[in-house]
Design an enzyme around this catalytic site. Structure first.
Site, PDB file in Angstrom:
ATOM      1  N   GLU A 184       0.836  -1.209   0.000  1.00  0.00           N
ATOM      2  CA  GLU A 184       0.000   0.000   0.000  1.00  0.00           C
ATOM      3  C   GLU A 184       0.869   1.257   0.000  1.00  0.00           C
ATOM      4  O   GLU A 184       0.611   2.205   0.757  1.00  0.00           O
ATOM      5  CB  GLU A 184      -0.963  -0.027   1.196  1.00  0.00           C
ATOM      6  CG  GLU A 184      -1.971  -1.157   1.134  1.00  0.00           C
ATOM      7  CD  GLU A 184      -2.934  -1.179   2.310  1.00  0.00           C
ATOM      8  OE1 GLU A 184      -2.523  -0.791   3.421  1.00  0.00           O
ATOM      9  OE2 GLU A 184      -4.085  -1.574   2.121  1.00  0.00           O
ATOM     10  N   GLU A 237      -6.954  -7.547  -0.720  1.00  0.00           N
ATOM     11  CA  GLU A 237      -7.446  -7.472   0.656  1.00  0.00           C
ATOM     12  C   GLU A 237      -8.935  -7.181   0.615  1.00  0.00           C
ATOM     13  O   GLU A 237      -9.350  -6.021   0.572  1.00  0.00           O
ATOM     14  CB  GLU A 237      -6.719  -6.386   1.466  1.00  0.00           C
ATOM     15  CG  GLU A 237      -5.286  -6.685   1.822  1.00  0.00           C
ATOM     16  CD  GLU A 237      -4.706  -5.655   2.792  1.00  0.00           C
ATOM     17  OE1 GLU A 237      -5.492  -4.831   3.325  1.00  0.00           O
ATOM     18  OE2 GLU A 237      -3.491  -5.675   3.012  1.00  0.00           O
TER      19      GLU A 237
END
Length: 630
Positions: free
Chosen positions: A180, A260
């Site tokens: 991320e 995710e």
């Protein structure tokens, strides 16, 4: 309707080739992964070996396999393996290769996320605290000191894991680079290029490397790089078509991937317990799989932030993550199947064969009942035991990092510079208490100071009286631009008009001592306490849970206790804070208990212990009871 390629009709594009070499790749023409030359869609779940006792790894992986998963997603926390710079730990609970082998034996492929930064609500996002020895370091950037440390670590880790790549006969099908990164302020492409070069050098040209970023243009712009396949993450509050359309802007061809997909969420101390509805999870999972997308469910089992491994967030203020990482996941913190798991398995059945046979049951639990603990002594009276090397003298306070004592607790000691007959403010003018300080004068507890919350308290005393501050590190920030999160006293304290100086600083090695059998083993002379002290202030308590012939999972509840840490047979279970909540019990794996000899219980209570001194072992958790902040 979003065009998603041929994955929805796998049989039409599947070509079986006997004798083909093992391979895993991306087919941009058919918008899918290829495994051994055939289109492949993974249905995966996240599990963190660092949050599950080694003795239960096989059980958890078996339950994931029986749920219909064909892969698991695994983080490697750098700081879990290199707590001290240059000292690498890969045995016991840190044996990642053993975990990979168990997954392989179970029939599960692995999506590896080795960082170096992982977030994961883990201490400092997985980065080791010793990086902060350099006060000017820019983490997660092309800073030369940071890159050197990363390169040294990856040379060790990736060399160890290369044989586990799928094409080398193992079960790792893809490897994430960083994590991320688009959410971080640096947006440093030179850093990502350096990582790409490192990963290619140690893992080869054939492995699928990918990135994962949140579902916004900004995150994908800064988090992606040519040669790293861009995937996204999102939960049940996101429109699937919009999300995958954004991925398509950055990856026009190849598989759709949600790396995710959030089955639940984390808890902070003082929050309400997070939950995500089962129906929303199962419905969205079915929609994504219908599109041919590969999906990883985060988390499938959350586990536990044992010891000091919980992270923290910093938005408007510092917020520490609770000990339980149950995450409202399909497998509970104790690894038990839930209704959410059964609903997910029913969805997966529509897309692939689910293993035949019953779901392994929940582990047996035991309510062992009450155990009464006795006070061993106040921290200030146990320093010869808890800090045998003695204190460091310093004119000004030193941080945990400067002391090279990265986790847990330190005690700062000085003397009152003058008589204070009236309550006098003790002030942290720069919000420099990270994260909580428990203040005593001559062994008598005066109160507590807390980062962002309580920056001033009053003290009284006489010139020369001993001022002690036990400072607690409650976990370093794991996300955002404040991950350079130093601990301890970060600046001078002011008492009235005086700057406090000339400190003795004690690194408290309480975990080391408890692991050797103290305090139950005895051998410590504890000085008498001030009569007014009672159960207030940082103190150690101990007792034993007598053997019952059974060593089953249980949950310890500390009714009436305020805040602190619990150890069972030398293992640090984590933090308790029932007065703040929502978590009211700590998970005790049965593998920690002995059925035949007394089990040692040690508690460090930081504020106020109850007169009854009891703890309760229950057969079920209580994770959802938030109290007003105190």
């Amino acid at each position: 309707m979003l065009a998603v390629g041929a994955l929805a009709v796998l049989p039409l594009c599947a070509v079986a080739v006997w004798g083909i070499e093992r391979s895993f790749s991306i087919d941009p023409e058919r918008n899918c992964f290829l495994k051994d030359g055939e289109p492949f869609q993974y249905v995966s779940g996240s599990i963190h070996y660092s949050r599950v006792p080694r003795s239960y790894w096989r059980d958890r992986l078996n339950k994931m396999y029986m749920s219909g998963l064909n892969a698991v997603q695994v983080y490697v926390p750098w700081n879990f393996h290199e707590q001290v710079q240059g000292v690498y730990e890969f045995d016991g609970e840190r044996d990642v290769e053993y975990f990979l082998n168990l997954a392989n034996q179970t029939g599960l492929l692995v999506i590896l996320r080795p960082g170096p930064y992982i977030c994961a609500e883990w201490e400092m996002g997985g980065l080791p605290a010793w990086l902060l020895h350099n006060p000017n370091i820019i983490l997660r950037s092309a800073d030369s000191d940071y890159l050197q440390a990363v390169s040294n670590w990856m040379a060790v880790l990736l060399t160890k894991l290369r044989p586990w790549l799928y094409q080398n006969g193992g079960n790792i099908i893809s490897v994430q680079v960083e994590n991320e990164y688009g959410s971080y302020f640096a947006c440093d492409y030179n850093y990502l290029r350096h990582l790409r070069t490192l990963f290619r050098f140690f893992l080869g040209e054939d492995v699928v490397l990918f990135t994962t970023d949140g579902n916004t243009d900004k995150e994908l712009v800064c988090g992606t790089l040519e040669g790293l396949y861009a995937t996204i993450d999102f939960g049940t509050d996101t429109n699937i078509t919009t999300a995958f359309r954004r991925q398509r802007r950055f990856e026009p061809k190849g598989p759709l991937v949600n790396s995710e997909f959030y089955t639940g969420w984390l808890d902070h101390w003082g929050d309400k317990h997070a939950a995500v509805e089962t129906q929303k999870v199962s419905r969205m999972l079915e929609d994504m799989l219908s599109l041919g997308a590969s999906v990883n469910m985060y988390m499938f089992e959350g586990g536990t932030n044992f010891g000091y491994w919980n992270g923290a967030d910093y938005d408007s203020r510092f917020r520490s993550v609770v000990t339980s990482y149950d995450y409202n996941a399909p497998l509970s913190e104790a690894g038990d199947p839930t209704d959410k798991l059964l609903a997910i398995r029913d969805v997966i059945k529509h897309f692939r064969d689910v293993p035949v046979g019953p779901m392994p049951p929940a582990s047996p639990k035991m309510a062992y009942g009450f155990v009464t603990l006795k006070k061993v002594g106040n921290i200030s009276g146990l320093l010869d035991t808890l800090c045998p090397q003695g204190p460091v003298q310093s004119h000004h306070p030193l941080t945990f990092e400067e002391m090279k004592h990265y986790y847990g607790f330190m005690l700062y000691r000085t003397v009152l510079p003058r008589n204070l007959p009236e309550p006098t403010p003790l002030i942290s003018p720069m919000n420099g208490i990270h994260d909580r300080a428990y203040v005593s004068v001559n062994g008598v507890y005066q109160g507590m100071m807390e980062r962002d919350v309580t920056l001033v308290m009053n003290v009284t005393g006489r010139a020369g009286d001993q001022l002690d501050m036990v400072v607690e590190n409650m976990g370093r920030v794991n996300f955002g631009n404040k991950i350079n999160d130093y601990k301890g006293l970060l600046g001078n304290l002011i008492l009235g008009n005086d700057v406090l100086t000339d400190w003795l600083i004690f690194s408290l090695d309480i975990d080391v001592m408890i692991a050797t059998g103290w305090p139950q083993a005895g051998g410590v002379d504890v000085p008498p306490e001030p009569k007014s002290e009672g159960g207030r202030g940082p103190a150690v308590y101990s007792g034993t849970l007598q053997p019952t012939g059974l060593a089953w999972d249980t949950f310890i509840k500390l009714n009436g206790w305020t805040k602190g840490q619990v150890w069972i047979n030398g293992v640090n279970l984590g933090r308790y804070w029932p007065q703040r909540g929502p978590q009211q019990t700590l998970y005790v794996p049965g593998s920690l208990l002995s059925p035949t000899v007394p089990n040692n219980i040690t508690v460090l209570e930081l504020e106020n212990a109850p007169e009854h001194g009891r703890v309760l072992f229950m057969d079920r958790p209580q994770l959802n009871n938030t109290r007003a902040q105190s």
